[in-house]
Scaffold this motif. Structure first.
Motif, PDB file in Angstrom:
ATOM      1  N   GLU A 615       0.838  -1.201   0.000  1.00  0.00           N
ATOM      2  CA  GLU A 615       0.000   0.000   0.000  1.00  0.00           C
ATOM      3  C   GLU A 615       0.871   1.248   0.000  1.00  0.00           C
ATOM      4  OE1 GLU A 615      -3.819   1.879   2.453  1.00  0.00           O
ATOM      5  OE2 GLU A 615      -2.950  -0.049   3.040  1.00  0.00           O
ATOM      6  N   ASN A 616       0.461   2.239  -0.814  1.00  0.00           N
ATOM      7  CA  ASN A 616       1.158   3.520  -0.898  1.00  0.00           C
ATOM      8  C   ASN A 616       2.644   3.301  -1.245  1.00  0.00           C
ATOM      9  OD1 ASN A 616       1.733   6.229  -0.830  1.00  0.00           O
ATOM     10  ND2 ASN A 616       1.221   6.514   1.332  1.00  0.00           N
ATOM     11  N   LEU A 617       2.879   2.682  -2.396  1.00  0.00           N
ATOM     12  CA  LEU A 617       4.233   2.320  -2.807  1.00  0.00           C
ATOM     13  C   LEU A 617       5.165   3.519  -2.899  1.00  0.00           C
ATOM     14  CD1 LEU A 617       3.391  -0.347  -5.520  1.00  0.00           C
ATOM     15  CD2 LEU A 617       4.875  -0.709  -3.551  1.00  0.00           C
ATOM     16  N   LEU A 618       4.633   4.675  -3.259  1.00  0.00           N
ATOM     17  CA  LEU A 618       5.460   5.881  -3.389  1.00  0.00           C
ATOM     18  C   LEU A 618       5.587   6.628  -2.069  1.00  0.00           C
ATOM     19  CD1 LEU A 618       4.109   7.203  -6.819  1.00  0.00           C
ATOM     20  CD2 LEU A 618       6.023   5.647  -6.384  1.00  0.00           C
ATOM     21  N   ASP A 619       5.009   6.065  -0.995  1.00  0.00           N
ATOM     22  CA  ASP A 619       5.062   6.665   0.340  1.00  0.00           C
ATOM     23  C   ASP A 619       4.584   8.113   0.327  1.00  0.00           C
ATOM     24  OD1 ASP A 619       5.430   6.391   3.040  1.00  0.00           O
ATOM     25  OD2 ASP A 619       7.528   7.006   3.015  1.00  0.00           O
ATOM     26  N   ARG A 620       3.447   8.335  -0.300  1.00  0.00           N
ATOM     27  CA  ARG A 620       2.903   9.678  -0.434  1.00  0.00           C
ATOM     28  C   ARG A 620       2.342  10.168   0.894  1.00  0.00           C
ATOM     29  NH1 ARG A 620       0.690  13.174  -4.413  1.00  0.00           N
ATOM     30  NH2 ARG A 620       0.444  15.131  -3.273  1.00  0.00           N
ATOM     31  N   ASP A 621       2.674  11.383   1.282  1.00  0.00           N
ATOM     32  CA  ASP A 621       2.127  12.029   2.472  1.00  0.00           C
ATOM     33  C   ASP A 621       0.824  12.717   2.061  1.00  0.00           C
ATOM     34  OD1 ASP A 621       3.205  13.453   5.321  1.00  0.00           O
ATOM     35  OD2 ASP A 621       1.757  14.606   4.158  1.00  0.00           O
ATOM     36  N   TYR A 622      -0.316  12.207   2.551  1.00  0.00           N
ATOM     37  CA  TYR A 622      -1.596  12.773   2.134  1.00  0.00           C
ATOM     38  C   TYR A 622      -2.576  12.746   3.298  1.00  0.00           C
ATOM     39  CZ  TYR A 622      -3.450   7.996   1.697  1.00  0.00           C
ATOM     40  OH  TYR A 622      -3.876   6.705   1.950  1.00  0.00           O
ATOM     41  N   ALA A 623      -3.608  13.587   3.197  1.00  0.00           N
ATOM     42  CA  ALA A 623      -4.593  13.743   4.269  1.00  0.00           C
ATOM     43  C   ALA A 623      -5.877  13.007   3.922  1.00  0.00           C
ATOM     44  CB  ALA A 623      -4.898  15.219   4.500  1.00  0.00           C
ATOM     45  N   GLN A 633      -6.223  23.770  12.544  1.00  0.00           N
ATOM     46  CA  GLN A 633      -6.615  22.541  11.890  1.00  0.00           C
ATOM     47  C   GLN A 633      -5.387  21.847  11.296  1.00  0.00           C
ATOM     48  OE1 GLN A 633      -9.958  21.129  11.287  1.00  0.00           O
ATOM     49  NE2 GLN A 633     -10.282  22.428  13.096  1.00  0.00           N
ATOM     50  N   VAL A 634      -5.309  20.519  11.489  1.00  0.00           N
ATOM     51  CA  VAL A 634      -4.188  19.743  10.970  1.00  0.00           C
ATOM     52  C   VAL A 634      -4.731  18.519  10.237  1.00  0.00           C
ATOM     53  CG1 VAL A 634      -2.653  20.530  12.806  1.00  0.00           C
ATOM     54  CG2 VAL A 634      -3.931  18.397  13.103  1.00  0.00           C
ATOM     55  N   ASP A 635      -3.845  17.841   9.488  1.00  0.00           N
ATOM     56  CA  ASP A 635      -4.237  16.700   8.673  1.00  0.00           C
ATOM     57  C   ASP A 635      -4.235  15.400   9.471  1.00  0.00           C
ATOM     58  OD1 ASP A 635      -4.452  18.262   6.401  1.00  0.00           O
ATOM     59  OD2 ASP A 635      -2.399  17.854   5.728  1.00  0.00           O
ATOM     60  N   ASN A 636      -5.287  14.580   9.287  1.00  0.00           N
ATOM     61  CA  ASN A 636      -5.202  13.150   9.585  1.00  0.00           C
ATOM     62  C   ASN A 636      -4.538  12.491   8.382  1.00  0.00           C
ATOM     63  OD1 ASN A 636      -6.614  12.441  12.148  1.00  0.00           O
ATOM     64  ND2 ASN A 636      -8.306  13.529  11.159  1.00  0.00           N
ATOM     65  N   LEU A 637      -3.413  11.828   8.584  1.00  0.00           N
ATOM     66  CA  LEU A 637      -2.638  11.293   7.486  1.00  0.00           C
ATOM     67  C   LEU A 637      -3.090   9.894   7.096  1.00  0.00           C
ATOM     68  CD1 LEU A 637       0.975  12.411   8.500  1.00  0.00           C
ATOM     69  CD2 LEU A 637      -0.617  13.530   6.923  1.00  0.00           C
ATOM     70  N   GLY A 638      -3.088   9.637   5.789  1.00  0.00           N
ATOM     71  CA  GLY A 638      -3.356   8.300   5.291  1.00  0.00           C
ATOM     72  C   GLY A 638      -2.203   7.364   5.582  1.00  0.00           C
ATOM     73  N   ARG A 639      -2.424   6.101   5.376  1.00  0.00           N
ATOM     74  CA  ARG A 639      -1.417   5.092   5.702  1.00  0.00           C
ATOM     75  C   ARG A 639      -0.156   5.291   4.853  1.00  0.00           C
ATOM     76  NH1 ARG A 639      -2.411  -1.450   5.731  1.00  0.00           N
ATOM     77  NH2 ARG A 639      -1.570  -1.878   7.789  1.00  0.00           N
ATOM     78  N   PRO A 640       1.010   5.335   5.468  1.00  0.00           N
ATOM     79  CA  PRO A 640       2.258   5.431   4.697  1.00  0.00           C
ATOM     80  C   PRO A 640       2.561   4.096   4.017  1.00  0.00           C
ATOM     81  CG  PRO A 640       2.755   5.221   7.021  1.00  0.00           C
ATOM     82  CD  PRO A 640       1.262   5.324   6.917  1.00  0.00           C
ATOM     83  N   ARG A 641       3.721   4.038   3.345  1.00  0.00           N
ATOM     84  CA  ARG A 641       4.088   2.808   2.654  1.00  0.00           C
ATOM     85  C   ARG A 641       4.092   1.631   3.631  1.00  0.00           C
ATOM     86  NH1 ARG A 641       8.724   4.007  -0.752  1.00  0.00           N
ATOM     87  NH2 ARG A 641       9.871   4.215   1.202  1.00  0.00           N
ATOM     88  N   SER A 642       3.412   0.565   3.245  1.00  0.00           N
ATOM     89  CA  SER A 642       3.283  -0.589   4.127  1.00  0.00           C
ATOM     90  C   SER A 642       3.166  -1.853   3.289  1.00  0.00           C
ATOM     91  CB  SER A 642       2.064  -0.447   5.049  1.00  0.00           C
ATOM     92  OG  SER A 642       0.884  -0.303   4.283  1.00  0.00           O
ATOM     93  N   ALA A 643       3.453  -2.973   3.919  1.00  0.00           N
ATOM     94  CA  ALA A 643       3.372  -4.282   3.275  1.00  0.00           C
ATOM     95  C   ALA A 643       2.637  -5.244   4.187  1.00  0.00           C
ATOM     96  CB  ALA A 643       4.773  -4.809   2.965  1.00  0.00           C
TER      97      ALA A 643
END
Length: 651
Positions: A615-623, A633-643
């Protein structure tokens, strides 16, 4: 009238058992095959039949569910596969999420488990965060306003989660073991068998699952306050589920189906400010009893009873700036119980016409040690009917017309109607459309919440109403000699009496909101082993009189390329999300995520299999959403690169 419900745990367990053994409860056509006791039940056929009359239906089968990873919950499966549905899990698996189907808001989509409503009438919202996929046979997504058959909150569509049933006369099942890169462990097992007795076939199935992970840190370091405990910056989860289903057939015309699921979850609740320890310790029990019968070829009926019981103990401990801690909540209770009964019949009339009619009755009860709700009980009762005429002069036209009336205690009722149409232009090309109204009744919190020093609830709230229209074209044929299918849908929704917060009180907004858009999707078989799928959705929101809706993506798209050649296969998927605007006016969208998956069978009998999800192979930082750290207000971050790696043994 309020349905009696025992308060003590032992009596509650006995009440549940009594519900499951009730002799008169849910129905649909039954056709037994040599190796299957459970032909499609009414929970699924009620949804699937609407596709024959002009509603757009997407089905996620078991094979695709299994490729969603060992720690997959229903939210992730929906995120991966459903065109037109935007899903953003807040802090990874087994957490709340943001959902938008055909431009709808989070609670404009009705969630069903085998036809049982999971959206709660006391608090609203969607509760999918403790549902594992090990027990799921398929997920059906019915798009567009569906208030006629399903009632409140089916404004932009219905998601029906269909559980697995016993299919083999030999004892069989499977065992799964998984690991993920966040020190997560998962395991589940299922066993099933179809027996014969003096009444007919009896199908028995049971399953257990365990998912545990330390999780990931869902906030950027600079967005967290200095008083947040280092050891609690990750959002962990520990979910354990047991379930069972029994289906007793009585000859070939009727059957009794009993289902029960028990979930015990400890869910960490991540916060960016001052957090030392915040958890939800939850027990959820779902039970259904269904009796269905086919009386000849011209009439079938079902009766159904269900219970959805949710109990949460909430603990929140904060660090103080000068040292020490502050306990804001210590095992504070909040929970609800929904129970109900439904009766529905389907008759084939002279001339080939069909008539569907029924009654849907639900009762609700809740308690909250923190949120004060003056009236924590509610009930609703509905009558509905739908005519599906057969037009001999136009044999390729399949229309339907229906009406529903629903009343709710403590609030105003609603009447909705719906007209649908499917026309077979050719064998490959079909024109579909639907036009009607939908509604959303105010929940008990919006009507009766009464915090000290303020009156947030509004007993005079009217139901939120919408006018819905969808028009679509579906094609299935060949492109360059290979199978190809495509679909395009345009939709429009006009919302009036929007239920919203104005300052410190719930009100019906003035004016009208218009949501419109277009969704397109296609699948293409590229040769014998390659498949390509893509979809895109564009949403436009027009507001008047200052009222608006938020957290709806203006544009999102996905594409997936897969390869399958026994004994192995793989796939890559790319999803893009455009602008998403929060209620505070922040745009937290504009990101691209790349995922991959692969599997390989280890033996010729296909009993041993390894599966991999990246998941998230490019390790994208996203909300995935926005929250406050007490300063901004701050971002809840999506899952980083994981296997995630899973081993499966089938027997």
């Amino acid at each position: 009238m309020h349905f009696p419900f025992p308060e003590s745990a032992p009596r509650r367990a006995l009440w549940l058992a009594g519900l499951c053994l009730s002799p008169c409860l849910h129905a649909a056509p039954l056709g037994l095959q040599d190796e299957i006791v459970s032909a499609p039940s009414v929970e699924s056929t009620t949804v699937a039949e609407m596709a024959r009359y002009g509603s757009r239906l997407e089905v996620i089968e078991r094979e695709r569910i299994e490729r969603a990873g060992p720690s997959a919950d229903v939210t992730r499966v929906l995120q991966m596969y459903v065109p037109g549905l935007f899903v953003a899990p807040k802090n990874g698996p087994f957490d709340y999420g943001t959902y938008s189907l055909l431009g709808g808001r989070n609670d404009d989509t009705l969630i069903l488990l085998d036809g049982v409503r999971l959206n709660n009438r006391l608090y609203g919202g969607l509760y999918l965060d403790t549902l594992p996929t090990t027990a799921v046979e398929r997920i059906e997504v019915l798009k567009g306003g569906q208030g006629l058959l399903f009632g409140t909150q089916a404004v932009s569509g219905v998601i029906n989660i269909v559980t697995r049933s016993a299919r083999s006369r030999e004892a069989s099942g499977e065992v799964n073991l998984g690991l993920d890169s966040f020190r997560g462990r998962s395991g589940d097992a299922r066993v099933e068998k179809v027996l014969e007795n003096g009444l007919g076939d009896l199908g028995l199935l049971a399953y257990v699952s365990h998912n545990r992970s330390d999780g990931y840190k869902p906030f950027r370091e600079q967005d967290m306050t200095a008083t947040a405990t280092v050891s609690d910056k990750r959002r962990s989860y520990d979910v354990n589920v047991f379930g069972a289903k029994a289906i007793q057939a009585f000859g070939g015309d009727s059957r009794l189906e009993l289902f029960y699921q028990y979930a015990d979850a400890n869910l960490d609740y991540a916060r960016p400010a001052d957090n030392r320890h915040t958890t939800n310790d939850r027990i959820q029990q779902i039970a259904t009893a269904t009796f269905e019968q086919h009386l000849g070829e011209d009439f079938s009926w079902f009766a159904k009873a269900h219970l959805n019981d949710w109990d949460t103990r909430y603990t929140r401990i904060y660090n103080l700036a000068g040292g020490g801690t502050r306990v804001l909540n210590h095992n504070d209770y909040w929970g609800f119980t929904d129970w109900g009964a439904q009766l529905e019949g389907k008759a084939r009339l002279a001339g080939g016409h069909e008539l569907v009619f029924g009654s849907d009755n639900q009762w609700y009860k809740g308690q909250d040690d923190v949120l004060i709700i003056d009236n924590d009980k509610a009930e609703s009762h509905a009558l509905y009917a739908q005519l599906r005429p057969q037009v001999d002069l136009l044999p390729d036209w399949h229309p339907s017309l229906g009406v529903r009336r629903e009343e709710m205690s403590g609030g105003e009722g609603a009447t909705v109607w719906m007209l649908t149409s499917l026309y077979d232009l050719t064998d490959q090309l079909k024109l579909r459309g639907q036009l009607g109204t939908a509604f959303k009744l105010p929940n008990a919190e919006q009507l009766f919440v009464n915090e000290p020093g303020s009156e947030i609830g509004n007993r005079d709230l009217k139901p939120e109403r919408s006018r819905n229209a969808e028009l679509g074209l579906d094609y299935s044929g060949a492109l360059f000699g290979q199978p190809w299918s495509g679909s395009v849908t345009v939709f429009r929704r006009e919302i009036s009496d929007l239920i919203t917060l104005a300052g410190d009180q719930w009100v019906n907004g003035d004016g009208e909101i218009e949501v419109r858009g277009i969704e397109a999707s296609g699948q293409w078989q590229l040769g014998e082993h390659w498949q390509l799928a893509a979809d895109a959705t564009r949403n436009l929101v027009d507001t008047r009189e200052g009222v608006t809706v938020n957290n709806i993506p203006h544009f999102f798209a996905r594409t997936r390329l897969g390869y399958d050649q026994a004994p192995w296969g793989f796939g890559v998927a790319l999803r893009y999300v455009g602008s998403i605007v929060s209620p505070q006016g922040d745009d937290y969208g504009h990101y691209t995520v790349l995922d991959g998956d692969a599997y390989r069978y280890l033996d010729g009998a296909r009993r041993h299999r390894l599966s991999l999800l990246l998941e998230n192979l490019l390790d994208r930082d996203y909300a995935t959403s926005r929250t406050s750290n007490g300063i901004r207000q701050v971002d809840n971050l999506g899952r980083p690169r994981s296997a995630e790696l899973r081993y499966t043994f089938s027997f």
